[in-house]
Design an enzyme around this catalytic site. Structure first.
Site, PDB file in Angstrom:
ATOM      1  N   ASN A  53       0.830  -1.212   0.000  1.00  0.00           N
ATOM      2  CA  ASN A  53       0.000   0.000   0.000  1.00  0.00           C
ATOM      3  C   ASN A  53       0.860   1.256   0.000  1.00  0.00           C
ATOM      4  OD1 ASN A  53       0.654  -0.755   2.662  1.00  0.00           O
ATOM      5  ND2 ASN A  53      -1.069   0.362   3.523  1.00  0.00           N
ATOM      6  N   VAL A  54       0.346   2.261  -0.681  1.00  0.00           N
ATOM      7  CA  VAL A  54       1.040   3.545  -0.809  1.00  0.00           C
ATOM      8  C   VAL A  54       0.035   4.639  -0.451  1.00  0.00           C
ATOM      9  CG1 VAL A  54       2.299   5.086  -2.369  1.00  0.00           C
ATOM     10  CG2 VAL A  54       2.480   2.606  -2.681  1.00  0.00           C
ATOM     11  N   GLU A  55       0.230   5.231   0.720  1.00  0.00           N
ATOM     12  CA  GLU A  55      -0.725   6.243   1.177  1.00  0.00           C
ATOM     13  C   GLU A  55      -0.354   7.620   0.654  1.00  0.00           C
ATOM     14  OE1 GLU A  55      -1.098   5.685   5.435  1.00  0.00           O
ATOM     15  OE2 GLU A  55      -2.277   3.850   5.105  1.00  0.00           O
ATOM     16  N   CYS A  64      -4.092   0.757  -2.432  1.00  0.00           N
ATOM     17  CA  CYS A  64      -3.987  -0.465  -1.634  1.00  0.00           C
ATOM     18  C   CYS A  64      -2.892  -1.390  -2.172  1.00  0.00           C
ATOM     19  CB  CYS A  64      -5.309  -1.224  -1.646  1.00  0.00           C
ATOM     20  SG  CYS A  64      -6.562  -0.524  -0.561  1.00  0.00           S
ATOM     21  N   GLU A  66      -3.153  -4.433  -3.056  1.00  0.00           N
ATOM     22  CA  GLU A  66      -3.634  -5.245  -4.179  1.00  0.00           C
ATOM     23  C   GLU A  66      -3.617  -4.446  -5.477  1.00  0.00           C
ATOM     24  OE1 GLU A  66      -5.006  -4.668  -1.293  1.00  0.00           O
ATOM     25  OE2 GLU A  66      -6.144  -6.344  -0.513  1.00  0.00           O
ATOM     26  N   CYS A  97     -10.087  -5.193   0.845  1.00  0.00           N
ATOM     27  CA  CYS A  97     -11.227  -4.276   0.881  1.00  0.00           C
ATOM     28  C   CYS A  97     -12.113  -4.533  -0.347  1.00  0.00           C
ATOM     29  CB  CYS A  97     -10.757  -2.819   0.932  1.00  0.00           C
ATOM     30  SG  CYS A  97     -10.136  -2.180  -0.639  1.00  0.00           S
ATOM     31  N   CYS A 100     -10.673  -3.638  -3.774  1.00  0.00           N
ATOM     32  CA  CYS A 100      -9.612  -4.557  -4.212  1.00  0.00           C
ATOM     33  C   CYS A 100     -10.163  -5.903  -4.641  1.00  0.00           C
ATOM     34  CB  CYS A 100      -8.567  -4.694  -3.120  1.00  0.00           C
ATOM     35  SG  CYS A 100      -7.609  -3.177  -2.984  1.00  0.00           S
TER      36      CYS A 100
HETATM   37  N1  THU Z   1      -5.294  -1.547   2.656  1.00  0.00           N
HETATM   38  C1  THU Z   1      -4.758  -2.306   1.664  1.00  0.00           C
HETATM   39  O1  THU Z   1      -3.622  -2.078   1.226  1.00  0.00           O
HETATM   40  N2  THU Z   1      -5.512  -3.319   1.148  1.00  0.00           N
HETATM   41  C2  THU Z   1      -6.764  -3.641   1.588  1.00  0.00           C
HETATM   42  O2  THU Z   1      -7.417  -4.459   0.967  1.00  0.00           O
HETATM   43  C3  THU Z   1      -7.273  -3.030   2.816  1.00  0.00           C
HETATM   44  C4  THU Z   1      -6.635  -1.742   3.195  1.00  0.00           C
HETATM   45  C5  THU Z   1      -4.513  -0.441   3.168  1.00  0.00           C
HETATM   46  C6  THU Z   1      -4.998   0.901   2.722  1.00  0.00           C
HETATM   47  C7  THU Z   1      -4.495   1.805   3.808  1.00  0.00           C
HETATM   48  O3  THU Z   1      -3.200   2.240   3.460  1.00  0.00           O
HETATM   49  C8  THU Z   1      -4.411   0.925   5.027  1.00  0.00           C
HETATM   50  O4  THU Z   1      -4.542  -0.410   4.580  1.00  0.00           O
HETATM   51  C9  THU Z   1      -5.490   1.205   6.056  1.00  0.00           C
HETATM   52  O5  THU Z   1      -6.749   1.178   5.479  1.00  0.00           O
END
Ligand code: THU
Length: 144
Positions: A53-55, A64, A66, A97, A100
């Protein structure tokens, strides 16, 4: 019908996939949520793709793990996903999520196996995303 050349649970290198997902989680950029997520995929022709994941300071733009995995898959030449493992920074599997699930459906279909921890057994994506909308619907429903 879910047609995969890799269909048996035994043919999937789960240990390697989980390890790749853990390594990807360690490289994630998640300074805001501090939930580091890694994902690793195995293709029907035996290749791996990974993502983290890259915020973003504009929270809604977060990518996310995925999503990053799908990007890696395409960069590596595409193909169909047979199995995906998703792991969080605490080393435990984490559920994908909703968005994804849809992203993964495009590249693996309902037969894609997902390891995310529930009951210790990988689930088919059609269990996580029943009655999914996908490329077949577009083909079937397009007006002339
Ligand atoms: N996140 C994912 O990378 N994949 C998911 O399917 C669920 C959530 C990440 C997004 C965010 O950076 C962190 O988890 C918290 O929601």
């Amino acid at each position: 019908m879910y047609c995969l050349t890799v269909s048996s649970l035994n043919e999937i290198p789960w240990a390697e996939l989980r390890e790749l997902a853990r390594n990807a989680a360690a490289a994630s950029y998640a300074p805001y949520s501090k939930v580091h997520v890694g994902a690793a995929g195995y293709t029907t022709d035996g290749r791996f793709a990974t993502g983290a994941n890259v915020e973003n300071a504009s929270y809604g733009l977060t990518l996310c793990a995925e999503c990053s995995l799908v990007s890696d898959l395409i960069r590596l030449g595409g193909g169909r996903l047979a199995a995906v493992a998703i792991v969080a920074g605490d080393q435990q599997p984490i559920a994908p999520c909703g968005r994804c699930r849809q992203l993964l459906f495009e590249h693996g279909g309902g037969g894609l196996l997902i390891d995310y921890g529930l009951d210790e057994r990988p689930r088919h994506l059609h269990e996580l995303l029943p009655d999914a909308f996908g490329p077949d619907d577009l083909r079937a429903r397009k007006s002339a």
